[in-house]
Structure formats: C-alpha cells, structure tokens
Design an enzyme around this catalytic site. Structure first.
Site, short mmCIF file in Angstrom:
data_model
loop_
_atom_site.label_atom_id
_atom_site.label_comp_id
_atom_site.label_asym_id
_atom_site.label_seq_id
_atom_site.Cartn_x
_atom_site.Cartn_y
_atom_site.Cartn_z
N GLY A 280 0.80 -1.04 -0.18
CA GLY A 280 -0.01 -0.02 0.06
C GLY A 280 0.76 1.47 0.05
O GLY A 280 0.90 1.99 -0.97
N ARG A 317 -0.57 11.68 10.56
CA ARG A 317 0.46 10.79 10.93
C ARG A 317 1.49 11.43 12.06
O ARG A 317 1.77 10.48 12.94
CB ARG A 317 1.19 10.35 9.72
CG ARG A 317 0.07 9.41 8.95
CD ARG A 317 0.71 8.76 7.86
NE ARG A 317 1.59 7.83 8.25
CZ ARG A 317 2.99 8.06 8.42
NH1 ARG A 317 3.78 8.95 7.78
NH2 ARG A 317 3.79 6.74 8.69
N CYS A 348 -6.89 23.95 15.91
CA CYS A 348 -6.68 24.24 17.48
C CYS A 348 -6.27 23.35 18.33
O CYS A 348 -6.99 22.83 19.11
CB CYS A 348 -8.30 24.81 17.87
SG CYS A 348 -8.91 26.18 16.95
#
Length: 421
Positions: A280, A317, A348
């Site tokens: 992938g 990530r 935020c």
C-alpha cells in the site's frame, strides 16, 4: 532531499515541477492543500513490485488511499485490490476490480460485508473463530486463513499486527481450527495469510514470520491433510519520509519475501506456494507530494513558527505515529535554506505540528511548501476537524494534471446535517 520526491520531479530556476507541471501552477489552479500524485512513479512502483515476486500476485492495500482513478491505473499494471471495508470494496468495484482481483480483509466483518464480498466474487481472509460459517452462509467461495505467529515488528506499536495478542488473525491452534471449519463448510481454502506490521524498514521480522508460517503450513498438512497453495505475506514495506531515514527499498524486500517463502515451504516438505503481497504505502507513498500555502510566520525567542493552510485534518500521521516529514519551498528551491523553522497546522491543537524542524529559505506569507512522501495515509486518514474540508488530489504526467478527487466544500459538510425540526 529531492530524492524523496516522485520520479518526474524537476527543479527549474528554483521552481519545482511534478509530472511536467509547475507546483505553483498546480496550487493556483486547484488550491491548497493539494495532494499531487505522479503517474510515472505509480506505474514504475507497481511494475517493479510485480516483477520482484513473479510469478506471484500483488494487491494494492486500498487503505493507503481509496481512489477510483488510482485503482484503475494500478489495475492496468496488474495489481488487484486489498480491501478492509464495504466502502473500500465499493471503490474497487467502481474501478472495475472484482472476482479474483479482490482480497477482502477485516477483523470485524459482519454479514452485510461478507455478502458484499461474495457478490463481488472476492476472496475472503478469515480472521475470527466463527467466520467460516458466516462466510459460507453469505456465499463466499474462496478464502485464506490469517494466522498470527507472535513476531514483534520493529515499528510503531500502533501499526504492529503480528505480535501475540494482536486483534488481527488467530494464533496457530485457533487458526488451524478455523481452517478445518472452512474446509468442512465447503469453502475452497486456498492458503494462509500473515502480516507483521506497517512501515517495515528491514526484512528481519518478516523473515522470522515466514519461517514460522512454513512450519505452521507443515502442521496443516500433517493434521488436516491440506496443503496451502497460496502464501499471502501481507504488505507493510516502509518508505523514506525524511532524508535521514534508513529504509530498505520495498522492491528488495518484496523479492526477499517471495524467495524466502518459496524456499521455506520446500524445505518443510511442502509444495512451493504462489506468493501474494499487499503493498500500500510502498506503492503510492513515494508518488505523492502535498502542497501547502504559508499563512503566517511568527519569529519567537527560540522558535520560528510557519503556519500553513492544512495540518492534522489532512495528515494526522505526525500525531498518531510520531511520523517525521520534511519540506522544500516549492518556488524558491534554489535559495539557501538558511532558517530552521517548525511547520504548524492551522487547527486548534498545540500538537498540530507537521514538521518540528526543517531548514527553508527565510519563510514569508504566501510561500508554497511541498512535502514529499505523502501519497499514503494522508487523504485516507483525513478528517473534517474544525469544520475543514478534505483536500483535492490530482494525477500528473506528461505536462498535464487531472483532478482525481475534488476538494470538499462547506456545502458538502452541511449536506450531512439533518434539517432542523
């Protein structure tokens, strides 16, 4: 640093071009954040991984980025699809991928998902004690059994999958029982499946797993009189996201996996299996670059913050896996990178930091940043945090850019709301 970028990347008078299209042109025409995929890199990676395991088969790990255009392109290069939800299965079918080109995963497959897998003619990877009966009732005709062999991968704990106690697959005794149940249910049991983890930098954990898999396959032969025709070794090959990362190339890892598996099975007195892989990240990760516009620059004592128009909503990530990235100034790539800055997202959260430290030409509002190696698990994991629409994606090649995913708008977000009573 340019070696982290896709194959088609060029720098002309300080301006980065991808697939023959200037980054500034892409940003002006399609907005930012924008994920840019290089067709040349996608095709080259798919061909190289397929060649590395010939006569085996590859199935794109759709979780890295479920996109119809990319699935079609990869299918043209011989890759099927590995799907883990009814939604990913729908993407594969929309791309014309069905039947023996689909491998269906999931540690929590319900009757609806199994029925959809059967309707598509997909091969199901059995993952739970009662799944053989459910799969047979749904009409599934072919399957693998996922076995967990207790190997701890040297990767982030959130993306280890082959260790004892993993939520994925079953330990050997239970996997053997599930295999027997599948055979009794009349399912054509083609073979065994393993997966060690993701972002694997070397071959050590997979080599150990393959050895244990061959021993387990020998046990299946002895106790059930059944021989695995397929050894699906999963995916998880790593890529470099940062210049100082040391990661063995996925093509080398794939070739080693196939060679080792065939030899291990033969050494165990078993027929040589057909090797399957499910790459992938290693297929689409290096092909992707994310473009961001600099919104503000704050030079504070001890740190300079460069805030961009994206962040953890389009690439979570760094927050999830401590992932490290780097960046270049896409229109100023020939200028000295003389200031070390931190690249912050616009959300935020104090933890919304994309890059802790990176050297750039003294940043200013309006600069365009290009972050390489972001083709996997960025858009796939994107969210609408702070009410932000997910970015667009384009496919570039031969001097042209094609929109393969449009940008989400505020109207898209509001369309999901129920009307007021």
């Amino acid at each position: 640093m340019i070696d982290l970028f896709p194959d088609s990347t060029r720098v002309d008078r300080g301006s980065i071009a991808l697939g023959g299209v200037a980054a500034e042109t892409l940003a002006s025409e399609h907005g930012t954040p924008l994920v840019v995929y290089c067709e040349e890199t996608l095709r080259a990676r798919a061909r190289a991984l397929a060649a590395a395991i010939t006569p085996g088969r590859t199935f794109f790990g759709t979780k890295a980025f479920a996109n119809v255009a990319l699935l079609r392109l990869l299918r043209e290069e011989g890759a099927g699809a590995d799907v883990a939800s009814i939604g990913e299965l729908a993407f594969a079918r929309a791309a014309g991928i069905a039947g023996d080109e689909v491998v269906v995963h999931g540690n929590a497959k319900d009757e609806r998902f199994l029925a959809a897998a059967a309707a598509a003619g997909g091969l199901v990877v059995l993952d739970a004690p009662d799944e053989a009966r459910l799969a047979a009732d749904a009409g599934v005709g072919r399957a693998l059994v996922r076995v967990t062999l207790g190997v701890d991968a040297d990767t982030h704990e959130a993306i280890r999958t082959g260790h004892h106690g993993s939520k994925f697959g079953l330990p050997p005794d239970q996997a053997l029982a599930l295999l027997a149940e599948g055979l009794d249910a009349g399912i054509e049991m083609l073979g065994l499946h393993v997966h060690v983890g993701s972002q694997m930098a070397d071959f050590d954990a997979q080599e150990e797993t393959i050895g244990r898999l061959a021993a387990f396959a020998g046990r299946c032969r002895t106790e059930l009189g059944w021989a695995a025709r397929v050894a699906d070794l999963g995916g998880g090959f790593g890529i470099r996201h940062h210049s100082d990362e040391r990661v063995t190339d996925a093509v080398e890892l794939a070739a080693a996996a196939a060679t080792t598996a065939r030899a291990a099975f033969v050494a165990a007195g078993l027929p040589e299996p057909e090797v399957w892989l499910e790459p992938g990240r290693s297929l689409v990760g290096p092909a992707g670059v994310t473009l961001y516009r600099v919104i503000t620059v704050k030079r504070l004592p001890g740190r300079t913050w460069v805030a961009i128009d994206g962040g953890m909503s389009d690439n979570p990530r760094p927050q999830l896996y401590d992932a490290r990235y780097t960046a270049v100034s896409a229109a100023r790539a020939d200028e000295p990178a003389d200031e070390v800055v931190s690249v912050a997202g616009m959300h935020c959260e104090s933890g919304d930091v994309l890059i802790d430290d990176v050297a750039l030409p003294a940043p200013r509002r309006g600069d365009l940043l290009a972050v390489p190696a972001t083709g996997a698990y960025t858009l796939a994991m994107a969210s609408n945090y702070n009410g932000v629409g997910r970015p667009a994606a384009v496919l570039v090649g031969d001097g042209r850019a094609r929109l393969i995913r449009r940008r989400e708008t505020v109207d898209d977000l509001l369309a999901l709301e129920s009307p007021a009573p």
